[in-house]
Design a protein around this motif. Structure first.
Motif, PDB file in Angstrom:
ATOM      1  N   PHE A 165       0.832  -1.202   0.000  1.00 30.25           N
ATOM      2  CA  PHE A 165       0.000   0.000   0.000  1.00 30.25           C
ATOM      3  C   PHE A 165       0.868   1.254   0.000  1.00 30.25           C
ATOM      4  O   PHE A 165       1.882   1.324   0.703  1.00 30.25           O
ATOM      5  CB  PHE A 165      -0.910   0.009   1.229  1.00 30.25           C
ATOM      6  N   LEU A 166       0.453   2.230  -0.800  1.00 26.31           N
ATOM      7  CA  LEU A 166       1.164   3.504  -0.859  1.00 26.31           C
ATOM      8  C   LEU A 166       0.132   4.581  -1.191  1.00 26.31           C
ATOM      9  O   LEU A 166      -0.615   4.452  -2.164  1.00 26.31           O
ATOM     10  CB  LEU A 166       2.244   3.439  -1.940  1.00 26.31           C
ATOM     11  N   SER A 167       0.073   5.606  -0.373  1.00 25.87           N
ATOM     12  CA  SER A 167      -0.917   6.654  -0.619  1.00 25.87           C
ATOM     13  C   SER A 167      -0.456   7.951   0.005  1.00 25.87           C
ATOM     14  O   SER A 167       0.550   8.003   0.720  1.00 25.87           O
ATOM     15  CB  SER A 167      -2.281   6.255  -0.044  1.00 25.87           C
ATOM     16  N   SER A 168      -1.208   8.983  -0.269  1.00 20.34           N
ATOM     17  CA  SER A 168      -0.980  10.265   0.393  1.00 20.34           C
ATOM     18  C   SER A 168      -1.551  10.206   1.812  1.00 20.34           C
ATOM     19  O   SER A 168      -2.514   9.489   2.077  1.00 20.34           O
ATOM     20  CB  SER A 168      -1.677  11.375  -0.399  1.00 20.34           C
ATOM     21  N   ASP A 169      -0.936  10.952   2.725  1.00 18.58           N
ATOM     22  CA  ASP A 169      -1.474  11.046   4.087  1.00 18.58           C
ATOM     23  C   ASP A 169      -2.654  12.008   4.045  1.00 18.58           C
ATOM     24  O   ASP A 169      -2.532  13.195   4.360  1.00 18.58           O
ATOM     25  CB  ASP A 169      -0.381  11.534   5.045  1.00 18.58           C
ATOM     26  N   ASN A 170      -3.807  11.485   3.627  1.00 18.87           N
ATOM     27  CA  ASN A 170      -4.971  12.334   3.384  1.00 18.87           C
ATOM     28  C   ASN A 170      -5.560  12.915   4.669  1.00 18.87           C
ATOM     29  O   ASN A 170      -6.139  14.009   4.645  1.00 18.87           O
ATOM     30  CB  ASN A 170      -6.032  11.556   2.616  1.00 18.87           C
ATOM     31  N   TYR A 171      -5.431  12.206   5.766  1.00 19.87           N
ATOM     32  CA  TYR A 171      -5.895  12.749   7.053  1.00 19.87           C
ATOM     33  C   TYR A 171      -5.132  14.032   7.373  1.00 19.87           C
ATOM     34  O   TYR A 171      -5.723  15.068   7.708  1.00 19.87           O
ATOM     35  CB  TYR A 171      -5.699  11.722   8.159  1.00 19.87           C
ATOM     36  N   HIS A 172      -3.816  13.968   7.239  1.00 23.25           N
ATOM     37  CA  HIS A 172      -2.971  15.139   7.509  1.00 23.25           C
ATOM     38  C   HIS A 172      -3.285  16.258   6.517  1.00 23.25           C
ATOM     39  O   HIS A 172      -3.362  17.437   6.898  1.00 23.25           O
ATOM     40  CB  HIS A 172      -1.502  14.733   7.417  1.00 23.25           C
TER      41      HIS A 172
END
Length: 344
Positions: A165-172
């Motif tokens: 898995f690789l994604s943007s830290d969307n919460y931040h």
């Protein structure tokens, strides 16, 4: 080892050593059959095997066979499986750059949902170095093939050693954007989410919206759930219902936080049909940095995600595998903050 395999390996060795230079004419099957004392039928089979592996290129009938150039002899293919969009296009750009720098070919598929499993089953496992996917949810890769899920928003457990898995830290990212909105004096804020139910009808609140909520809570605004409207994906009618609702709010809403640039564009279109400027009469923010609207948004760095995922898959294909599945986040940044008006 049988004679066919011996000759195949010998010719492969000669190609690797440059005995037959790239783009040069390869010896005829008759010449090779005489050299190795085998039938023309056997030599035709061997030359066909070399052509199938990408080492040779057959010309039109009578033109002969030529040695492929290095660019036409990739070390392997990295497959992209995803719904094509402005966002996934940036993922592809990063993936392609890393592939071509490392001697791999990117292969792109964007099948309908019912064609997805047949597409996975029919992959050539010998040539496939790995799969990068987005927008289809959590896929099960074919045996012995590594898979990267990018921008996957649902809860998961990294248990399959082949699935990463690789994604943007969307919460931040959501939290950072809402903090900037609050700094500029906005307190009458509404949230429009059209991404929540994209993959599942029972999906939880997305991390980016949780980030919006956390920033509001820290600012002493505790009714964030009442301020959040969950729409169905791509629904203009839902966007119109939402805009009609906020136009009647008292005190009036000064800014809408959309959970994607696509959601922001849906609101813009719905507002146009209602004769309501959005952005304009109300400020608007997005998420993704793939829109032409003059709004603040979150840059999720999809190009970097594609580049990193391809780099990992190339490392794995070269024999360097991690002990546990990769599970990483890319740091988001903010863009277009000048489009957030200051409330005095």
């Amino acid at each position: 080892m049988n004679r066919t395999k011996q000759i195949y390996n010998e010719l492969l060795f000669r190609l690797d050593q440059g005995v037959y230079p790239p783009e040069s004419k390869f010896p005829s099957e008759s010449q090779l059959a005489d050299e190795f004392s085998v039938s023309k039928v056997t030599m035709n089979k061997i030359v066909s095997m070399l052509a199938s592996s990408g080492r040779l290129s057959r010309g039109v009938r009578g033109a002969g066979t030529f040695v492929s150039s290095p660019m036409l002899r990739p070390k392997g293919n990295i497959v992209f499986l995803g719904i094509l969009s402005a966002f996934s296009g940036k993922i592809l750009l990063g993936m392609q750059r890393e592939c071509l720098q490392s001697g791999y070919f990117p292969v792109v598929f964007s099948p309908d949902a019912e064609e997805l499993q047949p597409c996975l089953r029919n992959l050539n496992r010998e040539n496939t170095a790995g799969i990068i996917t987005t927008s289809y949810g959590l896929l099960e890769p074919p045996d012995e093939i590594e898979l990267f899920c990018l921008d996957y928003a649902l809860p998961y457990q990294a248990s399959d050693p082949r699935v990463h898995f690789l994604s943007s830290d969307n919460y931040h990212g959501g939290r950072l954007l809402m903090e900037e909105v609050l700094k500029r004096g906005h307190r009458e804020i509404a949230i429009f989410s059209s991404e929540r139910f994209f993959l599942r009808s029972d999906a939880p609140v997305a991390p980016r919206v949780q980030g919006f909520h956390k920033a509001l809570e820290e600012a002493g605004i505790f009714d964030y759930e009442q301020r959040t409207f969950f729409a169905m994906p791509q629904s203009i009618s839902d966007a119109k219902i939402f805009l009609k609702k906020i136009r009647q709010a008292n005190p009036p809403v000064t800014l809408i936080c959309a959970d994607s640039d696509n959601a922001a564009e849906i609101l813009h279109k719905a507002g146009h049909e209602l004769g309501f400027a959005c952005p304009g009469e109300v400020a608007l923010t997005g998420f993704g940095n793939v829109t032409c609207l003059p709004i603040a948004t979150v840059e999720q760095n999809p190009e970097l995600q594609g580049c990193m995922a391809a780099r990992y898959l190339i490392q794995f294909h070269s024999g360097s595998r991690p002990e546990t599945p990769v599970d990483e986040m890319v740091e988001p940044t903010l863009a277009g903050l000048e489009y957030i008006p200051i409330v005095r």
